[in-house]
Enzyme design. Sequence first.
Site, PDB file in Angstrom:
ATOM      1  CB  CYS A 181      -1.033  -0.044   1.120  1.00  0.00           C
ATOM      2  SG  CYS A 181      -0.485  -0.540   2.753  1.00  0.00           S
ATOM      3  CB  SER A 182       1.270   4.357   0.351  1.00  0.00           C
ATOM      4  OG  SER A 182       1.128   4.089  -1.026  1.00  0.00           O
TER       5      SER A 182
END
Lengths: 219, 218
Positions: A122-123
């Site tokens: 994801c981040s």
Amino acid sequence: MSTHDHHDHDHGHRHEHDHGEASELSETELRVRALQTILIEKGYTDPAALDAIVETYETRIGPHIGARIVARAWTDPAFREALLADASKAATPFGYHGKVGDHLVAVENTPERHNMVVCTLCSCYPWDVLGLPPVWYKSFAYRSRTVKEPRAVLREFGVTVPEQAEIRVWDSTAEVRYMVLPERPAGTEGWSEEKLAGLVTRDSMIGTGLPRSPAGEGA
Amino acid sequence: MNGIHDMGGMDGFGTVDTRDDGVVFHGKWEGQVMAASRVMGAVGAWNIDQGRYGIEQLPPHRYLTSYYHRWLARCEWALVQYGYADADEIAAGHALRPGRAPPRGKFTTANLDRISHRGSYLRPPQAPARFAIGDRVLARNMHPKGHTRLPRYVRGHVGVVERLHGCQVFPDSAGMGEGDNPQWLYTVRFEGRDLWGADADPTLKVSVEAFEPYLEPA
């Protein structure tokens, strides 16, 4: 569990893109307005709280927090040791409202080892000390390539790491958050903590940059 | 799930656009989506893993838009999925019936602390840790249909346990609404050449955080 494919009221981004930037924004903005309205009308929150969250990340929590932590580590060996042992605890006094959440880990760059942080899934990013991630950190190119060809990624950032040095990539796949403790630039002997903090870039705390050179700092 | 989100090692996304204007939100709506999403997390409507699973289930062409577009799609979906709004309300753009009381009540400015700092995912252990720092471990070849945080690029490869992070909420359970099911969490370090072959950068070492059920002795 139902999936998004069954979500009848989704307008679809493909459609938005076909209509160009301006109409994309207006359609997106309408959806966001709808979202906010529903949350407020249903009593889950109020407009002041929503605004305050945005303001917190626009003005209060950002890389200036991390820069102060790095500068302290450069000037105080005992703090550096504490930071590398338990970063959440050591960084607490620097955090917003005097707090840094779990589970922060600081990893130190040396002449033999360059660290980089990524989240391929994801981040994930150390929000508490660096704020929200920049666009490149969330980009598909950065997420896909950093674990496989980090030196090529670094070149795109204008960073060259000596050939024999180890490149150590930390993929943040759980609720551990990493920040890089970059090397203190040469020629900064005797500098104050505050002046040193001015050399610490956000990218240098993720591993895609190096601290600014002291020569570039104005009088 | 083996979704588009699991990007480690993929080719084809081009070079990194390293430009940075220092702007936190590009368009007011980005900040508004972030705030709305954080609020619903903070009131306990869904947990972080359920939120991630919501994004992972986006069809690839919708995933490959932008970060905050994904957040927006996830928030709309999760409101319906977890019973905090109905699809006709999302379409109408306003509430048509009363809301469902969230576990932690209404979020106001008095609750800002809940979002400005990360919470703790540490939980009391259910059993002693199976592995110790320095142990060689195999990342299991597993392909669950639900939420998981073991990226594909390490599956089937042997690494070394480098750090132990205590016992933490297990995303594979929490993301599916099956409770915390705490598991030991390790940093496992792999050699770049073990992951990417003989042509890979010999100086590269990559680690992931791996929960104990992802690992076997090697």
